[in-house]
Enzyme design. Structure first.
Site, short mmCIF file in Angstrom:
data_model
loop_
_atom_site.label_atom_id
_atom_site.label_comp_id
_atom_site.label_asym_id
_atom_site.label_seq_id
_atom_site.Cartn_x
_atom_site.Cartn_y
_atom_site.Cartn_z
N LYS A 85 0.85 -1.20 0.00
CA LYS A 85 0.00 0.00 0.00
C LYS A 85 0.88 1.24 0.00
O LYS A 85 1.89 1.30 0.71
CB LYS A 85 -0.91 -0.03 1.23
CG LYS A 85 -1.96 1.06 1.30
CD LYS A 85 -2.83 0.84 2.54
CE LYS A 85 -3.85 1.92 2.75
NZ LYS A 85 -4.68 1.67 3.96
N SER A 160 -9.36 2.10 3.54
CA SER A 160 -8.47 2.80 2.64
C SER A 160 -7.55 1.88 1.84
O SER A 160 -6.89 2.33 0.89
CB SER A 160 -7.62 3.80 3.44
OG SER A 160 -6.79 3.14 4.38
N SER A 184 -9.75 -0.42 7.56
CA SER A 184 -9.15 -0.28 6.24
C SER A 184 -8.54 -1.55 5.66
O SER A 184 -8.15 -1.56 4.49
CB SER A 184 -8.09 0.83 6.25
OG SER A 184 -8.69 2.08 6.45
#
Length: 475
Positions: A85, A160, A184
């Site tokens: 990420k 996210s 997330s």
């Protein structure tokens, strides 16, 4: 090995194939890069392509494996492609966190998760998308754009870690890194039909060498790094690799990954849904089906009300929004888009503003809630609960105003964010499709009992199968 294309292999299968000489790392990495070239344009899940360096690393991995046959050793993910990420540091790459102003924030070194993956032999093939500041549950930003859900482009891939979730479901990489301060990891796993674990606070070390200041204290305590994958066994392997010690995280706890064998049958609390929640009957029916799967596997399942869910969620919201308002709000609003600010103000409207005394009392109250849950988990070592109680919403649904933000995060996702303030481990595993979209369930355990959460997730997976295969078959 299976006759399926290489990119469909699990991480466990891929690592074994490379070790046993059934495939080279170059073949495997090339297969995933080809899959990325095929699937990613429609998704925009991987937003930084590291294909050139990945192929060089794959060649080096094959050479190292050949040398290891003469007496060396290789790591558990040797030559296996993964993604990171874009909000943690990969040396030499920009940790933008989805923010235009941070597009040149080049990492001077690797974060602990990145370093641990590399030490295990994993090969990073790309960086995945996140919303600005990783503070929305919907993955879109002005720097890299919108990430789409591979099941249906009109609904959200979550956030996210939305880029991570969408890429894994589509078959890009075997394990994706993500993180979770309010859901997330678990929300994208639910939206994309994959598995994950939000570990206990302190299980996986965290730190960004590019950071210019430390995160607020409760943000440190609520945030966890973790793996997303199509198979629960791969989540377990990713957890083992990521959880290696790093001295840069003062909260890291060197707890064993496997705890004492619990007495059988393991009691599972099926969490009662609060009366004020608006639910989707089909989604709830699938979650009850997960309870049946656990019962069939020998678990003793009872429907029980969990301790003070509403108060726990509100405590999470109040603490994180107070810290954000005092220490980060000015920077965020100065560097963010109008879309981010709209959602941000919606979040702030959900929180009770705390003064200094109120903040200190709230931190103290957190201990009471953790104690209540730990006591509850002595009686019911696992809790089966929803991720969302309603169908996955449309793309950027959180831009619909303050009431829409409340509907989403207070009503739909209340069971998710509550677990962050408690610091408890929580796995998500798919249980099926409702109107063509994935539905996952959340399994919560006591501190440092990720193994029990994943055992239960595997019991459900054995009944349901690997949901991503249904996605691939319909393409």
């Amino acid at each position: 090995m299976t006759n399926a294309p290489i990119w469909q292999w699990s991480a466990v299968e891929t690592a074994a194939a490379i070790r046993n000489g059934e495939a080279t790392s170059e073949q495997v990495v090339r297969a995933h890069l080809d899959r990325k070239q095929e699937a990613n344009p429609a998704l925009n899940a991987v937003v930084v392509d590291l294909g050139d360096t990945a192929m060089k690393a794959a060649k080096a991995a094959d050479e190292a494996l050949a040398a290891s046959k003469r007496g060396g050793a290789v790591g558990p993910l040797h030559g296996v492609p993964v993604t990171i990420k874009i909000n943690i540091d990969v040396e030499g790459q920009a940790n933008s966190n989805g923010v235009v102003a941070f597009k040149d924030n080049i990492a001077p070194g690797d974060s602990p998760v990145t370093a641990n993956l590399k030490k295990a032999g994993a090969i990073i093939i790309g960086l995945t998308n996140t919303p600005e500041f990783s503070l929305r549950g919907f993955t879109d930003n002005p720097l890299h754009g919108l990430t789409r859900n591979p099941w249906n482009a009109d609904v959200t891939c979550g956030g996210s870690s939305g880029g991570a979730g969408a890429s894994i479901a589509a078959g890009i990489g075997t394990i994706a890194h993500g993180n979770d301060i309010g859901g997330s990891l678990r929300w994208p796993a639910h939206c994309n039909g994959i598995a994950t674990i939000k570990p206990t606070q302190g299980r996986i070390p965290a730190f960004n060498p590019s950071a210019t200041a430390e995160r607020p204290l409760m943000a440190q305590f609520m945030s966890s790094q973790g793996p997303l994958a199509r198979h629960v066994a791969d989540v377990r392997l990713g957890l083992e690799v990521m959880a290696q010690r790093d001295p840069r995280d003062p909260w890291y706890v060197p707890a064993p990954l496997t705890g004492p064998k619990p007495a059988a049958p393991v009691k599972v609390a099926l969490a009662k849904i609060p009366e004020d929640m608006v639910t989707d009957r089909g989604v709830i029916a699938l979650q009850r089906k997960a309870a049946d799967h656990l019962a069939d596997a020998g678990y003793a399942v009872s429907e029980v009300e969990v301790p003070e869910l509403n108060k726990v969620w509100q405590l999470w919201c109040d603490l994180i929004m107070t810290e954000t308002r005092v220490l980060q709000q000015d920077q965020m609003l100065a560097a963010s888009s109008a879309d981010f600010q709209k959602t941000f103000h919606g979040f702030m409207a959900l929180a009770n503003p705390l003064d200094q005394a109120g903040y200190m009392k709230a931190i103290a109250e957190r201990s009471r809630h953790i104690r209540a849950w730990m006591t509850f988990l002595e009686q019911y070592p696992l809790v089966l609960m929803p991720t969302s109680v309603r169908q996955t919403p449309e793309v950027n649904a959180d831009l619909g105003g303050d009431q829409r933000v409340k509907d989403l995060f207070w009503n739909d996702l209340r069971f998710i964010s509550s677990m962050n303030v408690l610091g408890l481990p929580a796995a998500v595993v798919p249980v099926g499709l409702h109107e063509g979209l994935p539905v996952g369930v959340q399994i919560v355990g006591s501190r440092y009992r990720e193994d029990m959460c994943l055992d239960a997730a595997e019991a459900i997976e054995r009944k349901v199968g690997i949901l991503a295969r249904q996605l691939w078959e319909r393409r």
